[in-house]
Design an enzyme around this catalytic site. Structure first.
Site, PDB file in Angstrom:
ATOM      1  N   GLU A 183       0.857  -1.187   0.000  1.00 31.24           N
ATOM      2  CA  GLU A 183       0.000   0.000   0.000  1.00 31.24           C
ATOM      3  C   GLU A 183       0.893   1.237   0.000  1.00 31.24           C
ATOM      4  O   GLU A 183       1.800   1.374   0.822  1.00 31.24           O
ATOM      5  CB  GLU A 183      -0.924  -0.016   1.227  1.00 31.24           C
ATOM      6  CG  GLU A 183      -1.874   1.161   1.231  1.00 31.24           C
ATOM      7  CD  GLU A 183      -3.141   0.927   2.042  1.00 31.24           C
ATOM      8  OE1 GLU A 183      -3.401  -0.221   2.464  1.00 31.24           O
ATOM      9  OE2 GLU A 183      -3.896   1.907   2.236  1.00 31.24           O
ATOM     10  N   LYS A 303      -3.606   0.091  14.023  1.00 34.58           N
ATOM     11  CA  LYS A 303      -4.494   1.113  13.463  1.00 34.58           C
ATOM     12  C   LYS A 303      -5.897   0.660  13.814  1.00 34.58           C
ATOM     13  O   LYS A 303      -6.356  -0.368  13.318  1.00 34.58           O
ATOM     14  CB  LYS A 303      -4.302   1.189  11.948  1.00 34.58           C
ATOM     15  CG  LYS A 303      -5.312   2.078  11.212  1.00 34.58           C
ATOM     16  CD  LYS A 303      -4.958   2.162   9.718  1.00 34.58           C
ATOM     17  CE  LYS A 303      -5.935   3.022   8.938  1.00 34.58           C
ATOM     18  NZ  LYS A 303      -5.573   3.154   7.507  1.00 34.58           N
ATOM     19  N   GLU A 307     -10.392   4.673   9.196  1.00 35.44           N
ATOM     20  CA  GLU A 307     -10.558   4.282   7.795  1.00 35.44           C
ATOM     21  C   GLU A 307     -11.068   2.847   7.661  1.00 35.44           C
ATOM     22  O   GLU A 307     -10.542   2.054   6.875  1.00 35.44           O
ATOM     23  CB  GLU A 307      -9.249   4.464   7.023  1.00 35.44           C
ATOM     24  CG  GLU A 307      -8.778   5.916   7.002  1.00 35.44           C
ATOM     25  CD  GLU A 307      -7.568   6.169   6.130  1.00 35.44           C
ATOM     26  OE1 GLU A 307      -6.738   5.261   5.980  1.00 35.44           O
ATOM     27  OE2 GLU A 307      -7.462   7.302   5.620  1.00 35.44           O
ATOM     28  N   ARG A 340      -1.772   3.943  16.964  1.00 33.66           N
ATOM     29  CA  ARG A 340      -1.782   5.110  16.073  1.00 33.66           C
ATOM     30  C   ARG A 340      -2.887   6.103  16.413  1.00 33.66           C
ATOM     31  O   ARG A 340      -4.011   5.701  16.753  1.00 33.66           O
ATOM     32  CB  ARG A 340      -1.926   4.670  14.617  1.00 33.66           C
ATOM     33  CG  ARG A 340      -0.719   3.909  14.135  1.00 33.66           C
ATOM     34  CD  ARG A 340      -0.951   3.432  12.723  1.00 33.66           C
ATOM     35  NE  ARG A 340      -0.473   4.332  11.700  1.00 33.66           N
ATOM     36  CZ  ARG A 340      -1.164   4.652  10.615  1.00 33.66           C
ATOM     37  NH1 ARG A 340      -2.394   4.207  10.424  1.00 33.66           N
ATOM     38  NH2 ARG A 340      -0.645   5.437   9.701  1.00 33.66           N
ATOM     39  N   ARG A 352     -11.559  17.895   9.894  1.00 37.07           N
ATOM     40  CA  ARG A 352     -10.783  16.672  10.092  1.00 37.07           C
ATOM     41  C   ARG A 352      -9.492  16.935  10.859  1.00 37.07           C
ATOM     42  O   ARG A 352      -9.056  16.099  11.664  1.00 37.07           O
ATOM     43  CB  ARG A 352     -10.476  16.054   8.720  1.00 37.07           C
ATOM     44  CG  ARG A 352      -9.484  14.922   8.782  1.00 37.07           C
ATOM     45  CD  ARG A 352      -9.342  14.246   7.434  1.00 37.07           C
ATOM     46  NE  ARG A 352      -8.150  13.417   7.399  1.00 37.07           N
ATOM     47  CZ  ARG A 352      -7.713  12.802   6.317  1.00 37.07           C
ATOM     48  NH1 ARG A 352      -8.380  12.910   5.175  1.00 37.07           N
ATOM     49  NH2 ARG A 352      -6.620  12.065   6.350  1.00 37.07           N
ATOM     50  N   LYS A 376       1.139  11.107  13.300  1.00 34.62           N
ATOM     51  CA  LYS A 376       1.709  11.577  12.027  1.00 34.62           C
ATOM     52  C   LYS A 376       2.252  12.993  12.192  1.00 34.62           C
ATOM     53  O   LYS A 376       1.785  13.745  13.051  1.00 34.62           O
ATOM     54  CB  LYS A 376       0.649  11.566  10.928  1.00 34.62           C
ATOM     55  CG  LYS A 376       0.288  10.165  10.462  1.00 34.62           C
ATOM     56  CD  LYS A 376      -0.574  10.167   9.203  1.00 34.62           C
ATOM     57  CE  LYS A 376      -0.909   8.730   8.815  1.00 34.62           C
ATOM     58  NZ  LYS A 376      -1.707   8.631   7.580  1.00 34.62           N
ATOM     59  N   ASP A 381      -2.530  14.426   6.615  1.00 39.43           N
ATOM     60  CA  ASP A 381      -2.014  13.152   6.123  1.00 39.43           C
ATOM     61  C   ASP A 381      -0.799  13.312   5.223  1.00 39.43           C
ATOM     62  O   ASP A 381      -0.932  13.180   4.001  1.00 39.43           O
ATOM     63  CB  ASP A 381      -3.139  12.420   5.374  1.00 39.43           C
ATOM     64  CG  ASP A 381      -2.811  10.959   5.122  1.00 39.43           C
ATOM     65  OD1 ASP A 381      -1.806  10.475   5.650  1.00 39.43           O
ATOM     66  OD2 ASP A 381      -3.568  10.294   4.386  1.00 39.43           O
ATOM     67  N   GLU A 403       5.434   9.705  13.376  1.00 37.44           N
ATOM     68  CA  GLU A 403       5.287   8.884  12.165  1.00 37.44           C
ATOM     69  C   GLU A 403       5.524   9.780  10.959  1.00 37.44           C
ATOM     70  O   GLU A 403       4.749  10.689  10.676  1.00 37.44           O
ATOM     71  CB  GLU A 403       3.888   8.252  12.108  1.00 37.44           C
ATOM     72  CG  GLU A 403       3.682   7.399  10.859  1.00 37.44           C
ATOM     73  CD  GLU A 403       2.345   6.641  10.833  1.00 37.44           C
ATOM     74  OE1 GLU A 403       1.731   6.444  11.898  1.00 37.44           O
ATOM     75  OE2 GLU A 403       1.925   6.258   9.730  1.00 37.44           O
ATOM     76  N   GLU A 409       3.742   9.075  -1.087  1.00 38.56           N
ATOM     77  CA  GLU A 409       2.334   8.966  -1.498  1.00 38.56           C
ATOM     78  C   GLU A 409       1.805  10.273  -2.092  1.00 38.56           C
ATOM     79  O   GLU A 409       1.096  10.257  -3.096  1.00 38.56           O
ATOM     80  CB  GLU A 409       1.491   8.558  -0.278  1.00 38.56           C
ATOM     81  CG  GLU A 409      -0.001   8.549  -0.548  1.00 38.56           C
ATOM     82  CD  GLU A 409      -0.821   8.122   0.659  1.00 38.56           C
ATOM     83  OE1 GLU A 409      -0.250   7.820   1.718  1.00 38.56           O
ATOM     84  OE2 GLU A 409      -2.062   8.089   0.535  1.00 38.56           O
ATOM     85  N   HIS A 537      -4.145  18.548   0.311  1.00 37.27           N
ATOM     86  CA  HIS A 537      -5.128  17.505  -0.018  1.00 37.27           C
ATOM     87  C   HIS A 537      -5.931  17.843  -1.276  1.00 37.27           C
ATOM     88  O   HIS A 537      -7.158  17.749  -1.288  1.00 37.27           O
ATOM     89  CB  HIS A 537      -6.072  17.305   1.180  1.00 37.27           C
ATOM     90  CG  HIS A 537      -6.649  15.912   1.257  1.00 37.27           C
ATOM     91  ND1 HIS A 537      -7.595  15.443   0.360  1.00 37.27           N
ATOM     92  CD2 HIS A 537      -6.432  14.898   2.115  1.00 37.27           C
ATOM     93  CE1 HIS A 537      -7.929  14.213   0.669  1.00 37.27           C
ATOM     94  NE2 HIS A 537      -7.221  13.834   1.722  1.00 37.27           N
TER      95      HIS A 537
END
Ligand code: GCV
Length: 717
Positions: A183, A303, A307, A340, A352, A376, A381, A403, A409, A537
């Protein structure tokens, strides 16, 4: 042999030689040509005295031999006695005689369990160099550091180094699935060949461990946080054990991701409720089963309730209940739970960016002592730029680990040259002000600000089975740089770039200086051509490849780019100030004030915190619209400049890597232009303004950019 066959053979040999260069990462051990070093060693080094005979010490010994052979063309004799002078002595504290221990007493006081000493000493009036530490892995770290001194062309006269890692857990998180897809992986398939394990030990596992040890990484989570419970079955644990046996010799502990619903999926229980006695028992037994096979197993990364992943909230419990239940299961064996904090809910329409803090901060002080919360670097993200996560510094009674995402990504996959240590450094240096000025994120992470026993940094790995490991030759620098910063979060990214270039390519300053500049500038370039001035984003959906600021049709509001940029006729940006969602209030008052006020908010974060009119005047006098357009163009120009610098690097390095980077930079240029054109055309609909002078005309229409589809873009879990 016909001349044609000869040419073919020659090509094959030289090709494989260059391919090996790609594979060898920063451990090229190129011949040291331009200093007095070879002579110094040829004439002086009498032998390598190896004290101790563990497998790890043998690895250290072999590494030194290889380094001396490849770099200096010498093969010093390996000895076990200390006769003569000018020896290089390696061995851990327990293997040293009392004279050496005495000589190094104050040095040993300076280092922790994993630290090392490299020192020129005099024993019975005879000069020696010693590399030591409190255990064999520490010696191995010292050996790699010593070799780096040679690799980077530094002097080995009068050595006096005592260095320790500042964090306990320095770990790679592999988002690798059991079917070997990765991933958000852009460097091929997973390294872990589960089908052939445990009997077949791929040389890659050993080379992976060696590379990690060379930069001090001491842990690896083998599996994706979007976890599969099968990894916890005996069939797979046997394979994990085989990997752990390889990695242990290099000081690397193995960790796994724990799927919270595993007791149901593989344990035949009806629930995974963390308060259920059968569930508690199941995890305790599972932990005991794992530790029986792997006594130094690190623990679990989880996690949960994020999600779509199951978690304690499925049973009306909370993160503390879930984490503590698992913590109890691994505690008798010294295991750790990395829980996490990457959580956000589709039922909270507000913001968010506020959710992880809102959910986790109240849990401060409630976790068991072997739990560390993994946060994170930013609140959304892994975007090209995010302000630091407000949780850092805000949970004084809870160990927090960083993290970072090494895999790119959101930063051009493994196609774009982006030197991430620059991003990492920016985050680590950020001042949280939680205990007054100077309360940097680095100090939260390494336990200086609040003395926590557990400290750590995780990096989502960018490693796959591509020949060059990371897809882009320069993405190797991000793996390297992550390791170096995990060891010492205060290192300067420029120093890291310098070291990496020397170890990977060449010590020639005519090469180093310009190419280092490319690396250092590359992070700002990607911010400029993707998300300048605090935008975030706005990538396309699912695969996250390329721009998609227009996307507004996804089922969860906070998955849509339009949710984040909020462009309209009046302006653009997410108002997180007091007049908006008040996310700024999650920071310490000094930082809150800074971000909240349009006048003081750093322009790099402007649209992260404020909705600003198109005519707003930036500090350089440009309107927001013009300034934004010029930033996009600047990003494209920066890539073009990188290409021009790279062209001049040809004569300093091997053909293969030169051409790989050349081709990748060409793609990066095209994609930078794509981002610039697509975003400006889209936002122009709202600003209603012309592009300012200096911004190139877009090459296509907005409809064209919107029509692009990439069904097989890599890494889309
Ligand atoms: C592993 C983002 C990524 C997901 C990733 C997730 C996470 O949403 O797109 O692929 O899942 O972060 O960090 O858990």
């Amino acid at each position: 042999m016909s001349s044609l066959r000869f040419v073919f053979l020659f090509l094959l040999i030289s090709l494989s030689a260059s391919a090996q260069k790609d594979y060898k990462l920063w451990l090229q051990y190129n011949a040291v040509k331009n200093t007095a070093l070879p002579a110094e060693y040829k004439n002086n080094l009498k032998g390598i005295v190896v004290l101790g005979n563990s497998e790890t010490i043998k690895i250290a010994e072999k590494e030194l031999q290889k380094g001396f052979q490849d770099m200096l063309d010498i093969s010093p004799e390996i000895k076990s006695d200390l006769k003569g002078e000018n020896n290089l002595i390696i061995g851990s504290k327990s293997a040293l005689n009392s004279e050496i221990k005495n000589e190094l007493k104050s040095d040993f006081d300076k280092i922790n369990e994993e630290g090392f000493i490299i020192k020129s000493i005099s024993l019975k009036s005879k000069k020696q160099i010693i590399i030591t530490g409190k255990n064999d892995v520490a010696v191995l770290y010292g050996v790699f550091n010593f070799l780096r001194i040679l690799q980077t062309n530094k002097s080995t006269q009068n050595l006096n180094i005592a260095d320790s890692p500042k964090t306990n857990i320095r770990i790679l998180n592999h988002w690798d699935n059991l079917d070997r897809t990765v991933e958000r992986g852009y460097a091929g398939f997973s390294l872990w060949n589960w089908q052939k394990l445990p009997d077949f030990i791929d040389q890659r596992y050993i080379d992976y461990a060696r590379a990690n040890a060379s930069i001090g990484i001491n842990g690896t989570v083998l599996t994706n946080v979007n976890a599969n419970a099968l990894i916890l079955t005996p069939q797979y644990l046997e394979k994990v054990e085989a990997l752990a046996n390889v990695f242990r010799l290099y000081g690397i502990k193995v960790y796994l991701t724990a799927r919270f619903s595993a007791p149901i999926e593989i344990g035949k229980l009806k629930t995974a409720d963390p308060k259920d006695v059968e569930v508690i028992k199941w995890w305790k037994n599972k932990a005991a089963e794992i530790y029986k096979r792997i006594p130094d197993f690190g623990g679990f990364l989880v996690k949960a309730n994020s999600e779509g992943q199951p978690g304690p909230q499925n049973y009306g419990r909370d993160h503390v209940d879930g984490a503590n239940m698992l913590a109890d299961a691994v505690a008798p064996f010294g295991g750790v739970i990395m829980w996490r904090a990457f959580v956000y809910s589709e039922h909270d329409a507000n913001d968010r960016a506020k959710q992880a803090y809102a959910e986790f901060q109240p849990y401060d002080g409630k976790f068991k002592e072997n739990v560390i919360v993994q946060v994170k670097n930013g609140a959304i993200d892994f975007q090209p730029r995010e302000p630091f996560h407000p949780l850092f510094g805000a949970m004084p009674k809870t160990p927090l680990m960083m993290e970072f995402q090494i895999t790119q990504e959101y930063l051009g996959f493994s196609t774009h040259l982006v030197f991430l240590p620059k991003l990492f450094q920016e985050v680590l240096e950020s001042d949280t002000y939680q205990k007054g000025k100077g309360s940097t994120v680095a100090k939260v992470i390494d336990g200086t600000l609040y003395p926590n026993k557990l400290t750590g940094i995780a990096g989502v790995a960018n490693i796959g089975n591509d020949l060059n490991w990371t897809g882009h030759p320069f993405a190797q620098a991000n793996w390297y740089g992550f390791g170096r910063l995990a060891w010492n979060p205060y290192l300067d990214s420029e120093t890291i770039a310098d070291e990496w270039l020397r170890c990977t390519f060449s010590n020639d300053d005519n090469f180093i200086q310009p190419v280092k500049n490319i690396m250092i500038e590359s992070r700002e370039a990607v911010v400029n051509y993707m998300t300048p001035l605090g935008l975030h984003h706005i990538m396309d959906t699912g695969h996250h490849y390329g721009p998609g600021p227009w996307v507004s049709n996804l089922s969860r509001p906070e998955w849509n780019p339009t949710y984040y940029h909020k462009a309209d006729k009046n302006g653009i940006g997410f108002d997180r100030s007091k007049t908006g969602t008040n996310a700024t209030a999650q920071y310490a008052p000094e930082v809150e004030k800074l971000f909240d006020n349009l006048e003081t908010c750093p322009e790099k974060d402007l649209l992260w915190f404020h909705h600003v009119s198109w005519d707003y005047k930036l500090k350089n006098g440009e309107t927001l619209w013009n300034g934004m357009a010029l930033k996009y163009q600047e990003g494209v120009n920066q890539v073009e400049a990188m290409q021009n610098v790279w062209k001049k690097a040809e004569k300093y390095i091997d053909n293969e890597r030169f051409h790989e980077v050349e081709m990748l930079l060409e793609i990066q240029y095209k994609e930078a232009k794509w981002w610039c054109d697509a975003c400006l055309l889209y936002f122009q609909q709202f600003s209603g303004k012309e592009l300012p002078a200096g911004v190139e005309k877009p090459t296509q229409t907005l409809d064209y950019f919107k029509s692009l589809k990439f069904p097989f873009a890599p890494g889309n879990g």
